[in-house]
Design an enzyme around this catalytic site. Structure first.
Site, PDB file in Angstrom:
ATOM      1  N   SER A  45       0.839  -1.188   0.000  1.00 13.89           N
ATOM      2  CA  SER A  45       0.000   0.000   0.000  1.00 13.89           C
ATOM      3  C   SER A  45       0.885   1.253   0.000  1.00 13.89           C
ATOM      4  CB  SER A  45      -0.955  -0.038   1.201  1.00 13.89           C
ATOM      5  OG  SER A  45      -1.966   0.926   1.078  1.00 13.89           O
TER       6      SER A  45
ATOM      7  N   ASP B 154      -8.616  -6.000  -5.294  1.00  9.39           N
ATOM      8  CA  ASP B 154      -8.203  -4.863  -4.476  1.00  9.39           C
ATOM      9  C   ASP B 154      -8.676  -3.551  -5.097  1.00  9.39           C
ATOM     10  OD1 ASP B 154      -6.961  -3.053  -2.839  1.00  9.39           O
ATOM     11  OD2 ASP B 154      -4.921  -3.593  -3.419  1.00  9.39           O
TER      12      ASP B 154
ATOM     13  N   HIS C 135      -5.811  -6.858  -0.658  1.00 10.59           N
ATOM     14  CA  HIS C 135      -4.912  -5.719  -0.430  1.00 10.59           C
ATOM     15  C   HIS C 135      -4.013  -5.920   0.775  1.00 10.59           C
ATOM     16  CE1 HIS C 135      -3.823  -1.418  -0.524  1.00 10.59           C
ATOM     17  NE2 HIS C 135      -3.934  -1.416   0.771  1.00 10.59           N
TER      18      HIS C 135
END
Length: 470
Positions: free
Chosen positions: A151, A407, A430
């Site tokens: 991320s 995701d 994710h």
């Protein structure tokens, strides 16, 4: 016991069993101004394990910590440890400045002007300095460094390879939305893709969610605030459109979290969720004709997984901020809110046309007004694109962009290979393939195999390059 207390207890137990040692690194507060804050330093937390390391020779796997407590990421990144065992690597997880316990000014860190030292550039310099000095201390100057991140941490891994290729030989960036956070792309994309996850399970699920929000809208327009409190088990009766807006944000955020963490096993990362939360949510939304009750119970999957909360407190469970996908709670939420007001662009909207949520806009002007009021800063649209290349990555090398097709962040990242690798991971969220659990789908297993082989190649190439330079 509260949700937070239960999670803290679990985290403490898991820490005790982990292979990591918690340490602190004396870090420069301001890398770019020699007169700033009296050339001060702060204690930056990091976790380290040499359990598998071939001392002085094996590579160094360095996790570029992101927006939270570093233990949360270390305990949910088992693939890195598996890879370390295969390649005899030293593993370091570094905490991002202003998150967890790495607060440069203690409890005053989020006061103006102290918060001004929270930037991507400062964080990257922290990691570069830490890597360089720890290599000296550990007699590891010849050990190639590969950075990892998921991320926002994945974005930082990419940026480390771009900005410090003299220090970093390669980067694995999982679910790294480096394009959308640089202002590139469609503002409707994120909540459209959240909706798509639920729609893929059952189109009726999308319709039920949309219908429930429509009923809530009608109650709000009719100012039936007592009914809203009753339907959603709120601790206080709403008294204004602002409160209804806050409720919409809280409910939308629940769906966002479940889409992001749609793992095939239960997880305690970013809270406590059951296995396959999108399926559980849709089954709940379709469990009966009372859509408002179903919507309340679906939100409870995220906000009341223990079933112990007697009511929902609108303003303590969810904070509206400069990130429409949610900032979290506590000091970490303040840090991320500031970053979303400065360099990280997150102007995403829901509109009830391309998605199933109420129309909730967050434009550049909205961002500018909020950030000026909250932090006395004016955002710089396009700064990440200028500083870290945006989509002009044709000369980048030794980077893996890995994205799960479930995701909602994936379409904000790099999906096509140029001079680097871009991996699509079917049936993945994710970023699932960092997780400590054994992967249950061949797509994740195959992605990990490709990544492991590429990283081994990079390590070998860096050793050859270093020997030739000598």
């Amino acid at each position: 016991m509260s949700e937070l207390a239960l999670w803290s207890q679990l985290l403490a137990m898991t820490k005790y069993e982990s292979p990591f040692t918690e340490k602190y690194f004396t870090q420069t507060m301001d890398h770019f101004n020699f007169n700033s804050v009296g050339n001060g330093s702060y204690s930056q937390r990091y976790l380290i394990t040499d359990k598998y390391w071939e001392k002085g020779y094996g590579p160094i796997f360095f996790y570029t910590g992101n927006e939270g407590d570093i233990w949360d990421f270390a305990l949910n990144s088992g693939f890195i440890m598996e890879l370390a065992a295969q390649q005899r690597a030293l593993v370091i997880f570094a905490e991002h400045r202003y998150y967890g316990k790495s607060l440069p000014f203690g409890k005053e860190s989020f006061n103006i002007p102290f918060v001004g030292l929270l930037t991507v550039e400062q964080a990257l310099a922290d990691y570069a300095v830490m890597i360089t000095e720890l290599k000296q201390q550990l007699a590891a100057t010849a050990c190639p460094v590969i950075v990892f991140g998921g991320s926002y941490g994945g974005m930082l891994s990419v940026y480390m390879r771009l900005k410090y290729p003299n220090i970093v030989a390669g980067a694995l960036a999982a679910s790294a939305p480096i394009l959308s956070t640089a202002g590139l792309g469609d503002s409707r994309q994120f909540f459209r893709d959240v909706t798509s996850d639920f729609e893929s399970y059952a189109p009726e699920c999308r319709d039920a969610v949309r219908g429930a929000f429509q009923q809530l809208k009608q109650l709000g327009e009719q100012q039936e605030y007592s009914r809203i409190q009753s339907e959603f088990a709120l601790c206080k009766t709403p008294s204004s459109p602002k409160d209804v807006h806050q409720l919409n944000g809280l409910l939308r955020n629940a769906f966002t979290i479940m889409a992001m963490l749609d793992y095939p096993y239960s997880t305690h990362f970013m809270g406590s969720l059951p296995a396959n939360p999108v399926k559980v949510a849709c089954d709940t939304m379709l469990s009966g004709p009372d859509l408002l009750a179903n919507l309340k119970n679906t939100a409870g999957i995220v906000y009341n997984s223990s079933g112990l909360l007697p009511c929902f407190d609108l303003y303590s469970l969810y904070l509206e901020c400069a990130d429409p996908t949610g900032c979290g709670l506590g000091f970490n939420s303040m840090a991320w809110d500031y970053q979303a007001c400065t360099e990280i662009e997150l102007c995403y909207e829901s509109n009830n046309v391309t998605d199933m949520f109420p129309p909730m806009a967050f434009t550049e002007k909205d961002r500018e007004l909020y950030c000026a009021k909250r932090w006395a800063v004016i955002p710089r649209p396009g700064w990440l694109k200028i500083q870290y290349w945006g989509n002009a990555l044709s000369t980048a090398s030794n980077i893996i962009f890995s994205n799960g097709d479930l995701d909602p962040w994936a379409n904000g990242g790099v999906r096509k290979s140029l001079t680097f690798w871009s991996l699509k991971v079917p049936f993945s969220s994710h970023p699932i393939h960092f997780s400590p659990n054994s992967p249950s789908h061949m797509s994740v297993i195959n992605a990990r195999k490709i990544e492991a082989d590429l990283i081994a190649q990079w390590v070998k190439m860096e050793r050859t390059r270093s020997q030739q330079s000598l």
